[in-house]
Design an enzyme around this catalytic site. Structure first.
Site, PDB file in Angstrom:
ATOM      1  CG  ASP A 151      51.067 -76.157  36.387  1.00 12.33           C
ATOM      2  OD1 ASP A 151      49.947 -75.806  36.014  1.00 12.33           O
ATOM      3  OD2 ASP A 151      51.367 -77.345  36.629  1.00 12.33           O
ATOM      4  CE  LYS A 195      50.954 -72.393  29.815  1.00 11.63           C
ATOM      5  NZ  LYS A 195      51.471 -73.213  30.914  1.00 11.63           N
ATOM      6  N   GLY A 196      49.637 -67.525  32.017  1.00 10.86           N
ATOM      7  CA  GLY A 196      48.456 -66.654  32.093  1.00 10.86           C
ATOM      8  C   GLY A 196      48.865 -65.240  32.469  1.00 10.86           C
TER       9      GLY A 196
HETATM   10  P1  IMP Z   1      45.954 -84.773  30.539  1.00  9.17           P
HETATM   11  O1  IMP Z   1      46.326 -83.574  29.728  1.00  9.17           O
HETATM   12  O2  IMP Z   1      44.861 -84.499  31.545  1.00  9.17           O
HETATM   13  O3  IMP Z   1      45.710 -85.981  29.703  1.00  9.17           O
HETATM   14  O4  IMP Z   1      47.248 -85.153  31.447  1.00  9.17           O
HETATM   15  C1  IMP Z   1      48.459 -85.608  30.872  1.00  9.17           C
HETATM   16  C2  IMP Z   1      49.652 -85.063  31.647  1.00  9.17           C
HETATM   17  O5  IMP Z   1      49.729 -83.657  31.454  1.00  9.17           O
HETATM   18  C3  IMP Z   1      49.575 -85.278  33.163  1.00  9.17           C
HETATM   19  O6  IMP Z   1      50.874 -85.454  33.673  1.00  9.17           O
HETATM   20  C4  IMP Z   1      49.008 -83.952  33.665  1.00  9.17           C
HETATM   21  O7  IMP Z   1      49.365 -83.700  35.006  1.00  9.17           O
HETATM   22  C5  IMP Z   1      49.700 -83.005  32.718  1.00  9.17           C
HETATM   23  N1  IMP Z   1      48.957 -81.742  32.527  1.00  9.17           N
HETATM   24  C6  IMP Z   1      47.857 -81.549  31.799  1.00  9.17           C
HETATM   25  N2  IMP Z   1      47.484 -80.262  31.849  1.00  9.17           N
HETATM   26  C7  IMP Z   1      48.386 -79.634  32.603  1.00  9.17           C
HETATM   27  C8  IMP Z   1      48.548 -78.266  32.994  1.00  9.17           C
HETATM   28  O8  IMP Z   1      47.805 -77.364  32.629  1.00  9.17           O
HETATM   29  N3  IMP Z   1      49.612 -78.018  33.811  1.00  9.17           N
HETATM   30  C9  IMP Z   1      50.482 -78.980  34.185  1.00  9.17           C
HETATM   31  N4  IMP Z   1      50.381 -80.260  33.847  1.00  9.17           N
HETATM   32  C10 IMP Z   1      49.332 -80.582  33.050  1.00  9.17           C
END
Ligand code: IMP
Length: 432
Positions: free
Chosen positions: A13, A16-17
């Protein structure tokens, strides 16, 4: 012409986009390298705000080819609906290429994700529940379905059938969850595959051909390097490698084809989900930072945890990823704060430590060493050149550069395209 990597330097977050979007106009191609619909990009353009999860941000730049690389895991239903929405808003999506080798996220992956989170009881990871971990687990276990398999009408029904049968057994017996409706889901997936197959191809060849034609290629990593499966705060990480090495692998680019690695860092920190976060703020300052930064997730809507910039973590990311320049985003969010703290060191059980702990319960006990910077207390959202930045903002940027060990090349002062200010290659020495 070599390629540029855009990666998140923190926990995702970072904006980057917006950086990819800014570079896409002068690039022939944008390639997404990792992750899936756990990511969310918000891009603010004169045509309105676009929120995407799987389609690379470059789609909004006419003439830019957008590639979803082999390292991405694709939820076909989500991707088909994103494309339909973009088209309905007048965006030309014809220049999209989807890797035939990218693995597919199936509906039972999300159910397994949910089941795993509930088995973790008091210590969930706080995943996005999009099935990302289970889809990568199937890929590595060599029982996954790839886009090429999903689009192969000769075998897809049998493949899906086999998968649904085994996974539904697992869901009911191990996770005590409901079965996924295999028949209805198969039809929905095949419908999505029919929409997607015209875009599916040998993405790595498309990327290599573009590099061979001397086109500038941007590789966009999802999430952030602190969530990397190998070098992040395991197990509180994602299941892919949002790093420069992961970008090469996921996009089908060799390391010696990269000449620029842009690490995108927020001017402070945020994190979604659980896991160590030494500079986290729990007080009124944290509340103000969250509100000023509109720190609510694009994918899940969750309030993000926020804190001061963590230079220890950032320096590690710069080193491990060969970051050649920093894009410092959301600087305007700090307009209202004086002093602005920066985490410049760590202590663990009262002793100074040099590196990031490997064991997460140690990392949890880390206290930050904070050092203040003077705030500028001025609205910088209308700043469009480095000369217009307050002196104290320049000092802050230079300090971040010196602590991280890379120059800052641009700063974000608001969500709009024109609110990205080039600052040369600002270092502490250059600022003096
Ligand atoms: P998962 O990728 O859904 O398995 O989540 C694993 C961890 O990565 C968690 O803490 C999510 O909140 C975090 N996470 C996954 N994708 C993002 C993203 O795009 N931005 C921020 N945190 C992310």
């Amino acid at each position: 012409m070599p390629a540029t990597i855009v990666l998140g330097g923190q926990w995702g977050d970072e904006g980057k986009g917006k950086i990819t979007d800014a570079l896409a106009g002068t690039s022939g191609m944008v390639v997404r390298a990792n992750g899936g619909s756990n990511a969310g990009h918000t891009i603010s353009t004169p045509q309105g705000v676009f929120k995407m999860h799987l389609v690379p941000s470059g789609i909004l730049s006419p003439g830019t080819t957008c590639v979803i690389g082999a390292g991405v895991v694709i939820d076909p239903l989500q991707l088909a609906s994103e494309l339909a929405e973009l088209r309905a808003r007048g965006v030309d999506t014809s220049a999209l290429v989807i890797s035939d080798r990218a693995h597919v996220v199936l509906p039972f992956h999300a159910e397994i994700d949910r089941g795993e989170e509930s088995l973790r009881g008091e210590a969930p990871i706080g995943t996005t529940l999009r099935g990302i971990g289970p889809a990568y687990a199937d890929k590595v276990s060599r029982r996954g379905i790839r886009m090429a398999d999903l689009c192969d009408e000769r075998t897809v029904r049998a493949d899906l059938n086999k998968n649904f049968e085994a996974r539904n057994r697992l869901l009911t017996s191990y996770y005590a969850a409901e079965e996924v409706d295999a028949a209805a889901t198969t039809e929905a997936l095949i419908e999505a595959a029919e929409i997607l197959w015209p875009f599916v191809g040998h993405a790595e060849d498309v990327v290599q051909d573009a590099l061979g034609r001397d086109e500038r290629v941007i590789v966009e990593c999802a999430q952030g390097a602190m969530l990397d499966i190998d070098y992040g705060s395991y197990p509180f990480v994602t299941s892919s490698s949002p790093t420069s090495a992961g970008a090469c692998q996921g996009a089908g680019i060799a390391p010696n084809q990269i000449d620029r690695v842009i690490g995108v860092f927020k001017a402070y920190s945020s994190r979604v989900g659980s896991g160590p976060f030494p500079t986290e703020l729990f007080d009124e300052t944290g509340h103000q930072l969250r509100e000023r930064g509109r720190e609510y997730g694009t994918t899940t809507g969750r309030a993000r945890r926020v804190g001061w910039f963590d230079a220890v973590a950032a320096r590690r990311v710069v080193r491990l990823n060969g970051v050649t320049e920093i894009a410092l985003t959301l600087l305007d969010v700090l307009d209202g704060f004086d002093p602005i703290q920066v985490g410049v060191g760590y202590t663990l059980d009262g002793k100074e430590i040099e590196s990031v702990p490997t064991i997460s319960t140690d990392y949890d006990r880390v206290e930050p060493v904070l050092a203040p910077s003077a705030g500028w207390l001025e609205d910088i959202t209308s700043v469009r050149s480095m000369e217009e930045l307050p002196a104290r903002a320049i000092e802050y940027i230079a300090r971040i550069s010196s602590l991280c060990g890379a120059p800052v090349s641009m700063v974000g002062v608001g969500p709009d395209r024109d609110q990205l200010v080039p600052v040369g290659n600002l270092t502490a020495a250059a600022a003096r």
